[in-house]
Design a protein around this motif. Sequence first.
Motif, short mmCIF file in Angstrom:
data_model
loop_
_atom_site.label_atom_id
_atom_site.label_comp_id
_atom_site.label_asym_id
_atom_site.label_seq_id
_atom_site.Cartn_x
_atom_site.Cartn_y
_atom_site.Cartn_z
N ARG A 1 -4.62 8.46 0.76
CA ARG A 1 -3.00 8.00 1.00
C ARG A 1 -2.49 8.22 2.20
O ARG A 1 -1.39 7.95 2.47
N THR B 1 0.92 -1.09 0.04
CA THR B 1 0.04 0.15 0.03
C THR B 1 1.00 1.31 0.07
O THR B 1 0.69 2.15 -0.69
N THR C 1 -5.79 -3.68 -1.79
CA THR C 1 -5.08 -4.25 -0.78
C THR C 1 -5.66 -3.90 0.53
O THR C 1 -5.53 -4.73 1.56
N LEU C 2 -6.38 -2.74 0.57
CA LEU C 2 -7.00 -2.43 1.97
C LEU C 2 -8.21 -3.70 2.13
O LEU C 2 -8.44 -4.04 3.11
N THR D 1 -4.28 0.10 -4.23
CA THR D 1 -4.49 0.52 -2.97
C THR D 1 -5.94 0.13 -2.19
O THR D 1 -5.83 -0.68 -1.11
N CYS E 1 -2.01 1.47 -10.06
CA CYS E 1 -1.74 1.86 -8.87
C CYS E 1 -3.10 2.49 -7.92
O CYS E 1 -3.51 2.30 -6.83
N SER F 1 2.66 1.79 -3.30
CA SER F 1 1.64 2.09 -4.21
C SER F 1 1.18 3.57 -4.21
O SER F 1 1.04 4.33 -5.15
N ASP F 2 0.96 3.96 -3.02
CA ASP F 2 0.60 5.40 -2.64
C ASP F 2 1.71 6.33 -3.01
O ASP F 2 1.43 7.59 -3.56
N HIS G 1 -10.48 1.54 7.47
CA HIS G 1 -10.44 0.75 5.82
C HIS G 1 -11.85 1.08 5.15
O HIS G 1 -11.26 1.36 3.96
N SER H 1 -3.40 5.37 5.45
CA SER H 1 -2.55 4.28 5.70
C SER H 1 -1.45 4.01 6.70
O SER H 1 -1.47 3.62 7.68
#
Length: 312
Positions: free
Chosen positions: A276, A60, A106-107, A103, A99, A63-64, A232, A279
């Motif tokens: 972003r 994450t 993945t969350l 995120t 990307c 990616s962020d 999340h 996280s």
Amino acid sequence: MVDNSSFIGVESSMRQLNDQVIIVQVLVGVFLCINTLLIITFFMKDAFYRTMRYILFAVTLLSDCLILILTDLLLILSYFRLSIQVSLCLIMFAVSSVCNFVTPFTLTAMTLERYVAICMPLRHGELCSTRSALHCILIIHGLSSVPCILILSVFFASVSLSFFTQYRVCSVEMFILRSWQGHLRSAISQFYFLIMWIIIVFCYIQIMKVAKAASGENKKSTHKGLRTVALHAFQLLLCLIQLWCPFIEAAVLQIDFMLYVNVRYFNYIMFSLTPRCLSPLIYGLRDDTFFLALRYHVLCHLHRKKSVGVSN
């Protein structure tokens, strides 16, 4: 003769745009510094890259960082109306598009990991191994690539090779040649987020049931898991609203250009930057193990700098 009030209005608008760009640079710089510090902390301790939730957290963060850098670069290019080669713009679009979905996916995976840890503790070691984490990352990136592949497939089939050597102001709209492409991309995005919301709501309800039956230390841990899932869900909501932003911006553009610029700026801050920065809050500061490791490395670094300063 030039109307002085019009000139003052244009000058005021330009000053406002300059201020907005500077604020974005400061925010992006701060978030990148925090994320970089957390990524360094992740690689400093072996236990982190052998644990699924920390591996996903690192994905994450990476990616962020990528999407913050690329969106900020596109903002600067657009603001100064700088042209770049279409082939370079295509690479930036492909990476940022992937990307953008990594995120939220993945969350969702991190939420499922918390569900397994709290509701199925005996199977957690089996289901959430390092091998499972790597498989999960491959699936996440595969699903995230689907909208980008669909758009670029049509784009490659519709333009000549000479188009890739041209210089243009880079924008997403450049690659959406047909209106149905935009609708298809939106439909896939809405479908993805519907599935993610169903998973997160299901996990929240199941963890809530366990929280009611838990007692003592287990109750405290379960309630912390509930708060993590709720955060999340909030992140995912902001990411979902981001998908509707282009439709809102297109409608506002028909009314007033400066209003469109302000709305787009607000949307970027609220629905692109804010998710972003959550996280690091959820895992970097709320997670006791990660926070202690982060504090240890920061204090060690400061102590080393102080020692070097004293010796000099």
